[in-house]
Design a protein around this motif. Structure first.
Motif, PDB file in Angstrom:
ATOM      1  N   LEU A 133      27.536 -62.499  27.961  1.00  0.00           N
ATOM      2  CA  LEU A 133      28.249 -63.350  28.913  1.00  0.00           C
ATOM      3  C   LEU A 133      27.329 -64.425  29.488  1.00  0.00           C
ATOM      4  N   LEU A 134      26.066 -64.082  29.663  1.00  0.00           N
ATOM      5  CA  LEU A 134      25.101 -65.072  30.149  1.00  0.00           C
ATOM      6  C   LEU A 134      24.903 -66.175  29.109  1.00  0.00           C
ATOM      7  N   LEU A 143      26.063 -60.752  39.479  1.00  0.00           N
ATOM      8  CA  LEU A 143      26.364 -59.427  38.943  1.00  0.00           C
ATOM      9  C   LEU A 143      25.369 -59.045  37.856  1.00  0.00           C
ATOM     10  N   THR A 144      24.968 -60.007  37.029  1.00  0.00           N
ATOM     11  CA  THR A 144      23.989 -59.726  35.986  1.00  0.00           C
ATOM     12  C   THR A 144      22.647 -59.328  36.585  1.00  0.00           C
ATOM     13  N   CYS A 145      22.232 -60.013  37.638  1.00  0.00           N
ATOM     14  CA  CYS A 145      20.968 -59.659  38.310  1.00  0.00           C
ATOM     15  C   CYS A 145      21.029 -58.258  38.890  1.00  0.00           C
ATOM     16  N   ALA A 186      29.816 -47.392  39.529  1.00  0.00           N
ATOM     17  CA  ALA A 186      29.998 -48.745  40.056  1.00  0.00           C
ATOM     18  C   ALA A 186      29.473 -49.780  39.070  1.00  0.00           C
ATOM     19  N   LEU A 187      28.384 -49.448  38.382  1.00  0.00           N
ATOM     20  CA  LEU A 187      27.802 -50.375  37.416  1.00  0.00           C
ATOM     21  C   LEU A 187      28.757 -50.638  36.251  1.00  0.00           C
ATOM     22  N   ARG A 188      29.580 -49.627  35.928  1.00  0.00           N
ATOM     23  CA  ARG A 188      30.488 -49.758  34.789  1.00  0.00           C
ATOM     24  C   ARG A 188      31.528 -50.846  35.014  1.00  0.00           C
ATOM     25  N   LEU A 189      31.817 -51.179  36.278  1.00  0.00           N
ATOM     26  CA  LEU A 189      32.817 -52.202  36.575  1.00  0.00           C
ATOM     27  C   LEU A 189      32.279 -53.626  36.407  1.00  0.00           C
ATOM     28  N   MET A 190      30.965 -53.793  36.499  1.00  0.00           N
ATOM     29  CA  MET A 190      30.395 -55.138  36.544  1.00  0.00           C
ATOM     30  C   MET A 190      30.627 -55.955  35.280  1.00  0.00           C
ATOM     31  N   PRO A 191      30.432 -55.399  34.062  1.00  0.00           N
ATOM     32  CA  PRO A 191      30.679 -56.230  32.875  1.00  0.00           C
ATOM     33  C   PRO A 191      32.106 -56.752  32.798  1.00  0.00           C
ATOM     34  N   MET A 192      33.083 -55.929  33.153  1.00  0.00           N
ATOM     35  CA  MET A 192      34.468 -56.371  33.063  1.00  0.00           C
ATOM     36  C   MET A 192      34.767 -57.439  34.112  1.00  0.00           C
ATOM     37  N   LEU A 193      34.127 -57.347  35.273  1.00  0.00           N
ATOM     38  CA  LEU A 193      34.290 -58.398  36.285  1.00  0.00           C
ATOM     39  C   LEU A 193      33.742 -59.726  35.760  1.00  0.00           C
ATOM     40  N   CYS A 194      32.577 -59.676  35.125  1.00  0.00           N
ATOM     41  CA  CYS A 194      31.997 -60.912  34.572  1.00  0.00           C
ATOM     42  C   CYS A 194      32.897 -61.501  33.494  1.00  0.00           C
ATOM     43  N   VAL A 195      33.468 -60.633  32.657  1.00  0.00           N
ATOM     44  CA  VAL A 195      34.394 -61.109  31.620  1.00  0.00           C
ATOM     45  C   VAL A 195      35.566 -61.845  32.258  1.00  0.00           C
TER      46      VAL A 195
END
Length: 521
Positions: free
Chosen positions: A235-236, A354-356, A393-402
Motif C-alpha cells: 500500500l505504501l 497506520l503503517t508506522c 488490533a493490528l489485524r485491522l490496520m491493513p484493511m483500513l489502509c486499503v
C-alpha cells in the motif's frame, strides 16, 4: 468471547473458533491490495480491467468469504463451539470430573465417526476455498501483465499503434510481494492441515498424549507473521505512485524511491528465507512441542543460530530503512516547475501513520521473540505475552489502509481533488481510534491478577497458609484468586473494557463514513 474469558478466567470454547475464523480472513488485505495494484495498472494504460480479470477478482473474493463461513459453520456442526478444554491429570493420576459435553449436530445425526469425517471434509473444503483465492489472485496477476494499451493512450498520446508501457516499479514490486505472501501462506496451510489429519499413535493410560502441533508448524507460523506486514508495504508503494500521479498525470516517484521499492521487496524475501533456514541451523526444527503448543528447545541456541538471528535483524533494518525512504519520498516529491505542490492527501497521511504504528509494533514484537529464542530457550516472557494481545488490533490496520487508498483512487478517477470532507474525517477518526484500541489492548494484560500478584503483599490468611505447610505455588494461586474477586480490580477492568469498545465503535463509525462516501461519490 475474549472479554468473558478475561473477566472470568474460564474457558470459552467459542473463542478458539472465532480466532481461527479471524485468521482465515488474513488473506483479505493482500487480495484487496492486489486488486488496487491491477486498477492502478489499468489507469496507467488508460483502460479498464478485462472481463476475465474482473471474474477472477470475484472468484478470489468469494474464496475469502467462503473460508470465513466454513471456519464458522463447520465447528458449529461438529460441536467445537461447546468443546470442553483438555483435562489435566490430578496427582493421583485420575482425571478431574467435568460437566457433560453437549452433543454436536453431526454426532447426533451420524454418530461420532460422522462428526470426525465432517471435520476432515471441512478442512479439505477450506483448503479448496483457499486454492480458489490463490487461483483467482494468480490469474489476476497474469492478466495484469498481459494488459494492452489502446492507441493514443496517456503514455504515448501521439502513437497511432498500440504502445504498452512497462509495468511501473511500484506495481511490479506489489505483484512480487503478493507472490511471496501467497507462497508463505500456502506452505503454512498445507503443514497445518497435514498435522490435523495425520494419524496419531495411541497413548497409553496415564501418559501425556502427543501434540498435533509440530515445531515446523510453529516455524511456518512465525514466517507467516513476517509476511503479515506485506499489505502495508505494498500500500505504501501504491501510495507513493498515487502521490506522483497527483502532481503529474504522467509522473513517477523519484528514481531513488523506485530503487527503494526493490530493496524493500527483496529484503522481505530475505527475511522469509532466513525465517525458514534459521530454525534448521539452530536445531529448533527438531525441538519437541508440549501439549500447549510451546516449543521446548532443551538447550540454548547454537552459535550459528545466533549468527543467523543477527543477520535477520540486519536485513530487517535494511527493510525498515527502505520503507522509511519511501515515506520520505512521498513528502519530498515536488510538482513540475511552475506548478504548486499540494499537501499530501488525508488518505495517504492516515495510511502512513497506520503503517508506522504497524511496523513499530511489529519490530518490537520481533525483537522480543528473538530474545526469547536466543536467551530463554523459546519460553515466552511476560512482554511477549502482552504484545500478543495487541495483534487483534493490528489485524485491522491493513484493511483500513486499503479502504483509505481505495477511496483516494476513486476520487482521482472522478477527477476530484480529494474525497469528501466527511470521508476524510472518517479516516482521521478511524486512525486515532485504532491507536486507542491498541493502547488499551497492551495495557490490560499488565493489570491481570497474575501480574499484579507480583506487586501485592500476602494478607493474613495467606500468611497463615505458609504456617500450615502450604506450598508457595498454592499460596500464590490463592492470592491471584483474591485479586480476581476484588471489586477494585473488576471496576478497573470494566472501565478499560468499556474504553476499548468505545474506541472500537469509533473505528467502525469512521469506516462507515468512508464506505458511505466512497459509494456516494
Amino acid at each position: 468471547a475474549r472479554t468473558v474469558h478475561q473477566f472470568t478466567g474460564e474457558h470459552v470454547a467459542v473463542l478458539k473458533v472465532l480466532e481461527h475464523a479471524a485468521q482465515t480472513v488474513d488473506l483479505a488485505p493482500m487480495v484487496a491490495v492486489l486488486f488496487l495494484a491491477v486498477r492502478l495498472r489499468a489507469g496507467q494504460l488508460g483502460s479498464e480491467p478485462s472481463w476475465f480479470t474482473v471474474q477472477m477478482m470475484v472468484l478470489a473474493t468469494g474464496g475469502v468469504v467462503g473460508c470465513a463461513l466454513a471456519a464458522l459453520v463447520i465447528p458449529a456442526l461438529t460441536g467445537e463451539f461447546h468443546k470442553e478444554p483438555a483435562k489435566e491429570p490430578t496427582g493421583e493420576g485420575l482425571l478431574k470430573s467435568s460437566p457433560k459435553a453437549r452433543t454436536s449436530l453431526a454426532a447426533s445425526c451420524c454418530g461420532e465417526q460422522g462428526s470426525t469425517v465432517l471435520k476432515k471434509v471441512g478442512g479439505q473444503l477450506e483448503l479448496c476455498l483457499v486454492f480458489l483465492v490463490y487461483l483467482g489472485s494468480a490469474c489476476v496477476i497474469i492478466a495484469a501483465y498481459s494488459m494492452k494499451a489502446t492507441p493514443g493512450n496517456s503514455a504515448c498520446p501521439d502513437c497511432t499503434w498500440e504502445y504498452t508501457p512497462p509495468v511501473a516499479p511500484a506495481v511490479e514490486c506489489a505483484f512480487n510481494v503478493c507472490v511471496q505472501f501467497f507462497l508463505v501462506y500456502t506452505i503454512h496451510m498445507i503443514v497445518k492441515f497435514y498435522n490435523r489429519v495425520k494419524p496419531m499413535p495411541e497413548t497409553p493410560p496415564g501418559e501425556q498424549s502427543e501434540s498435533r502441533v509440530t515445531a515446523f508448524e510453529i516455524v511456518s507460523h512465525r514466517v507467516k507473521e513476517t509476511v503479515d506486514v506485506a499489505p502495508m508495504v505494498v500500500l505504501l508503494f501504491i501510495g507513493a505512485r498515487l502521490r506522483a500521479l497527483q502532481l503529474d498525470p504522467n509522473g513517477a516517484p523519484q528514481p531513488w524511491a523506485q530503487q527503494m521499492f526493490y530493496v524493500a521487496t527483496f529484503s522481505l524475501l530475505a527475511l522469509i528465507t532466513l525465517g525458514y533456514i534459521t530454525p534448521v541451523i539452530s536445531g529448533e526444527i527438531n525441538a519437541t512441542v508440549d501439549k500447549d503448543g510451546k516449543v521446548e528447545m532443551g538447550r540454548e541456541m547454537s552459535e550459528a543460530g545466533r549468527g543467523l538471528t543477527a543477520l535477520k535483524f540486519i536485513v530487517l533494518l535494511v527493510f525498515y530503512c527502505s520503507v522509511a525512504a519511501v515515506m520520505f519520498s512521498v513528502f519530498t516529491i515536488e510538482a513540475p516547475a511552475g506548478m504548486d505542490t499540494p499537501p499530501v492527501s488525508t488518505a495517504l497521511s492516515c495510511a502512513m501513520v497506520l503503517t508506522c504504528m504497524y511496523l513499530a509494533y511489529y519490530m518490537t514484537r520481533t525483537s522480543v521473540l528473538a530474545y526469547d529464542q536466543v536467551t530463554n530457550k523459546g519460553e515466552p516472557c511476560q512482554l511477549s505475552e502482552v504484545l500478543a494481545e495487541g495483534m487483534s488490533a493490528l489485524r485491522l490496520m491493513p484493511m483500513l489502509c486499503v479502504l483509505f487508498v481505495a477511496c483516494r483512487m476513486r476520487a482521482t478517477m472522478l477527477m476530484m481533488a480529494d474525497p469528501p470532507e466527511q470521508a476524510q474525517t472518517g479516516m482521521i477518526l478511524a486512525t486515532l481510534s485504532i491507536l486507542g484500541v491498541l493502547l488499551v489492548a497492551v495495557t490490560m494484560p499488565w493489570l491481570s491478577p497474575a501480574v499484579l500478584a507480583n506487586f501485592t503483599d500476602y494478607n493474613e490468611e495467606e500468611l497463615a497458609m505458609f504456617d500450615k505447610g502450604t506450598s508457595l505455588a498454592e499460596v500464590d494461586q490463592a492470592k491471584i484468586q483474591r485479586l480476581m474477586q476484588s471489586n477494585s480490580h473488576k471496576a478497573l477492568l470494566s472501565a478499560l473494557t468499556v474504553t476499548r469498545y468505545v474506541f472500537l465503535a469509533a473505528v467502525y463509525a469512521g469506516v462507515g463514513l468512508v464506505i458511505y462516501h466512497l459509494l456516494a461519490m
